[in-house]
Design an enzyme around this catalytic site. Structure first.
Site, PDB file in Angstrom:
ATOM      1  N   ARG A 103     -30.310 -62.970  -6.549  1.00 30.82           N
ATOM      2  CA  ARG A 103     -29.751 -62.791  -7.905  1.00 30.82           C
ATOM      3  C   ARG A 103     -30.454 -63.806  -8.792  1.00 30.82           C
ATOM      4  O   ARG A 103     -30.339 -65.018  -8.578  1.00 30.82           O
ATOM      5  CB  ARG A 103     -28.240 -63.016  -7.892  1.00 30.82           C
ATOM      6  CG  ARG A 103     -27.670 -63.182  -9.294  1.00 30.82           C
ATOM      7  CD  ARG A 103     -26.173 -63.158  -9.350  1.00 30.82           C
ATOM      8  NE  ARG A 103     -25.659 -61.820  -9.116  1.00 30.82           N
ATOM      9  CZ  ARG A 103     -24.419 -61.437  -9.420  1.00 30.82           C
ATOM     10  NH1 ARG A 103     -23.578 -62.281  -9.976  1.00 30.82           N
ATOM     11  NH2 ARG A 103     -24.017 -60.212  -9.181  1.00 30.82           N
ATOM     12  N   HIS A 130     -28.921 -53.951 -12.039  1.00 31.59           N
ATOM     13  CA  HIS A 130     -27.900 -54.319 -11.052  1.00 31.59           C
ATOM     14  C   HIS A 130     -27.646 -53.099 -10.141  1.00 31.59           C
ATOM     15  O   HIS A 130     -26.562 -52.508 -10.155  1.00 31.59           O
ATOM     16  CB  HIS A 130     -26.619 -54.743 -11.780  1.00 31.59           C
ATOM     17  CG  HIS A 130     -25.643 -55.498 -10.921  1.00 31.59           C
ATOM     18  ND1 HIS A 130     -25.890 -55.830  -9.592  1.00 31.59           N
ATOM     19  CD2 HIS A 130     -24.393 -55.989 -11.196  1.00 31.59           C
ATOM     20  CE1 HIS A 130     -24.855 -56.493  -9.112  1.00 31.59           C
ATOM     21  NE2 HIS A 130     -23.935 -56.599 -10.058  1.00 31.59           N
ATOM     22  N   GLN A 133     -24.478 -52.691  -7.699  1.00 27.41           N
ATOM     23  CA  GLN A 133     -23.225 -52.407  -8.401  1.00 27.41           C
ATOM     24  C   GLN A 133     -23.065 -50.907  -8.646  1.00 27.41           C
ATOM     25  O   GLN A 133     -22.014 -50.329  -8.366  1.00 27.41           O
ATOM     26  CB  GLN A 133     -23.217 -53.150  -9.748  1.00 27.41           C
ATOM     27  CG  GLN A 133     -21.986 -52.885 -10.585  1.00 27.41           C
ATOM     28  CD  GLN A 133     -20.739 -53.473  -9.965  1.00 27.41           C
ATOM     29  OE1 GLN A 133     -20.718 -54.626  -9.575  1.00 27.41           O
ATOM     30  NE2 GLN A 133     -19.681 -52.679  -9.845  1.00 27.41           N
ATOM     31  N   ASP A 221     -18.642 -53.273 -19.443  1.00 26.58           N
ATOM     32  CA  ASP A 221     -19.066 -54.549 -18.864  1.00 26.58           C
ATOM     33  C   ASP A 221     -18.894 -55.605 -19.954  1.00 26.58           C
ATOM     34  O   ASP A 221     -18.658 -55.279 -21.121  1.00 26.58           O
ATOM     35  CB  ASP A 221     -20.538 -54.434 -18.406  1.00 26.58           C
ATOM     36  CG  ASP A 221     -21.037 -55.693 -17.684  1.00 26.58           C
ATOM     37  OD1 ASP A 221     -20.215 -56.539 -17.293  1.00 26.58           O
ATOM     38  OD2 ASP A 221     -22.275 -55.823 -17.529  1.00 26.58           O
ATOM     39  N   CYS A 261     -17.385 -53.419 -13.785  1.00 26.58           N
ATOM     40  CA  CYS A 261     -18.026 -54.072 -12.633  1.00 26.58           C
ATOM     41  C   CYS A 261     -17.368 -55.403 -12.300  1.00 26.58           C
ATOM     42  O   CYS A 261     -17.497 -55.886 -11.180  1.00 26.58           O
ATOM     43  CB  CYS A 261     -19.507 -54.252 -12.902  1.00 26.58           C
ATOM     44  SG  CYS A 261     -19.865 -55.190 -14.393  1.00 26.58           S
ATOM     45  N   ARG A 289     -17.854 -52.502  -3.059  1.00 30.50           N
ATOM     46  CA  ARG A 289     -19.089 -53.293  -2.975  1.00 30.50           C
ATOM     47  C   ARG A 289     -19.352 -53.680  -1.518  1.00 30.50           C
ATOM     48  O   ARG A 289     -20.477 -53.629  -1.039  1.00 30.50           O
ATOM     49  CB  ARG A 289     -18.997 -54.569  -3.840  1.00 30.50           C
ATOM     50  CG  ARG A 289     -18.955 -54.369  -5.344  1.00 30.50           C
ATOM     51  CD  ARG A 289     -20.268 -53.868  -5.923  1.00 30.50           C
ATOM     52  NE  ARG A 289     -21.425 -54.686  -5.598  1.00 30.50           N
ATOM     53  CZ  ARG A 289     -21.807 -55.805  -6.232  1.00 30.50           C
ATOM     54  NH1 ARG A 289     -21.131 -56.227  -7.277  1.00 30.50           N
ATOM     55  NH2 ARG A 289     -22.890 -56.465  -5.868  1.00 30.50           N
TER      56      ARG A 289
HETATM   57  N1  NVA Z   1     -23.836 -57.901 -17.181  1.00 30.81           N
HETATM   58  C1  NVA Z   1     -23.157 -58.899 -16.390  1.00 30.81           C
HETATM   59  C2  NVA Z   1     -22.819 -58.359 -15.047  1.00 30.81           C
HETATM   60  C3  NVA Z   1     -22.070 -59.299 -14.155  1.00 30.81           C
HETATM   61  C4  NVA Z   1     -21.782 -58.712 -12.820  1.00 30.81           C
HETATM   62  C5  NVA Z   1     -24.025 -60.139 -16.287  1.00 30.81           C
HETATM   63  O1  NVA Z   1     -25.242 -59.987 -16.105  1.00 30.81           O
HETATM   64  O2  NVA Z   1     -23.521 -61.252 -16.413  1.00 30.81           O
HETATM   65  N1   CP Z   2     -19.895 -57.280 -10.318  1.00 30.33           N
HETATM   66  C1   CP Z   2     -20.534 -58.355  -9.809  1.00 30.33           C
HETATM   67  O1   CP Z   2     -21.717 -58.315  -9.471  1.00 30.33           O
HETATM   68  O2   CP Z   2     -19.738 -59.444  -9.674  1.00 30.33           O
HETATM   69  P1   CP Z   2     -20.195 -60.937  -9.324  1.00 30.33           P
HETATM   70  O3   CP Z   2     -20.970 -61.450 -10.503  1.00 30.33           O
HETATM   71  O4   CP Z   2     -18.917 -61.654  -9.093  1.00 30.33           O
HETATM   72  O5   CP Z   2     -21.064 -60.897  -8.092  1.00 30.33           O
END
Ligand code: NVA
Ligand code: CP
Length: 301
Positions: A103, A130, A133, A221, A261, A289
């Site tokens: 990530r 992502h 997800q 989101d 999500c 997930r």
């Molecule tokens: N769009 C959000 C998703 C978190 C799972 C982010 O990138 O922070």
């Molecule tokens: N939805 C998701 O990816 O959650 P986290 O940021 O908690 O991993």
């Protein structure tokens, strides 16, 4: 399926079904309390440049349940955080591990890691995409609605990583995607253009009510993604009409489901009465997930 899961460009429509059929099986084994240690002795490295709750837990617990182990590698605590190159990290980690989940910020970093690694690399979220997800989201829709074929998903809010992965999925699978994003916050143009090349049904509008009308799924989101914290106040103003609330839910189909999500900000992108209401499936979505991750891990590792 290709060696890595970096984006849905790595998957055919048949690959999606293979993942979900295996997910059905793994979820059943889990619910029946039966052992399913198909990755005994295997090791997954998990590199995190950003925070996570669900992604970390589901990959870590998933590896454990499959008989393997996962290593949490906060990049700040590794030599990557002190400037060791992605190429050296990839080559060296390939000698220790059986797979890497990462990530991070730039999609290019994930691609570079995959290029130099001889083991599978899984995208656990970048600024651009992502995919894990959306694999769990579509699996959840398949469970709740029986199929994703012919259904309409309305995505309300920021044209971010989650929106981009929805578009990539809609470019490959037969469902309709209506996105409502404010001007200046559209999804990635190249991803939209690529998806538009196929037979996909993707509509981009400025009006959340247009997108939500008769939808089977309302999805949102956060307004401010990780890494955009400096824009938070500005974003709160821009996005205030892009909220899933009772009025928006009223124009969707009667049996519409509400998805997010997570993490969620009640009172911003979604109201508490809706996310905690009877049409919300967000906790089932989060649970999935785990099951989907296990299917991905089995297939790639
Ligand atoms: N769009 C959000 C998703 C978190 C799972 C982010 O990138 O922070
Ligand atoms: N939805 C998701 O990816 O959650 P986290 O940021 O908690 O991993």
């Amino acid at each position: 399926m290709k060696k890595d899961l970096l984006s849905f460009a790595d998957m055919t429509a048949a690959d999606f079904e293979t993942v979900w059929r295996r997910t059905d099986r793994l979820k059943k084994l889990y619910q029946e309390g039966r052992e399913h240690a198909s990755l005994k002795g295997k090791t997954l490295g998990m590199i995190f440049d950003k925070s996570s709750t669900r992604t970390r837990i589901s990959f870590e617990v998933g590896m454990y349940q499959l008989g393997g182990i996962a290593l949490f590698l906060n990049s700040r605590d590794t030599q990557i955080g002190r400037g060791e190159t992605i190429a050296d990290s990839a080559r060296m980690m390939s000698r220790y591990l059986n797979g890497i989940m990462i990530r991070t910020f730039a999609q290019e970093s994930v691609e570079e890691l995959a290029c130099y690694a001889s083991i599978p690399v899984i995208n656990g979220l970048t600024d651009l995409l992502h995919p894990c997800q959306i694999l769990a989201d579509l699996f959840t829709i398949r469970e709740k609605k029986g199929t994703y074929e012919g259904i309409t998903v309305a995505y309300i809010g920021d044209g971010n990583n989650v929106a981009n992965s929805w578009i990539e999925a809609a470019g490959r699978l037969p469902f309709r995607l209506c996105l409502a994003c404010p001007e200046g916050y559209d999804p990635d143009r190249r991803i939209l253009d690529d998806a538009a090349c196929g037979n996909s049904e993707i509509v981009l509008t400025r009006d959340p009510f247009d997108a939500a009308a008769n939808a089977d799924v309302l999805y949102t989101d956060v307004w401010t993604s990780m890494g955009q914290e400096a824009e938070q106040q500005e974003r709160k103003k821009v996005f205030q009409n892009y909220q899933i609330n009772g009025q928006l839910l009223a124009v969707a189909k009667k049996d519409a489901i509400v998805m997010h999500c997570l993490p969620a900000h009640r009172g911003e992108e979604i109201t508490a009465d809706v996310i905690d209401g009877p049409q919300s499936v967000v906790i089932d979505e989060a649970e999935n997930r785990l099951h989907v991750q296990k299917a991905i891990l089995e297939m790639l590792l």
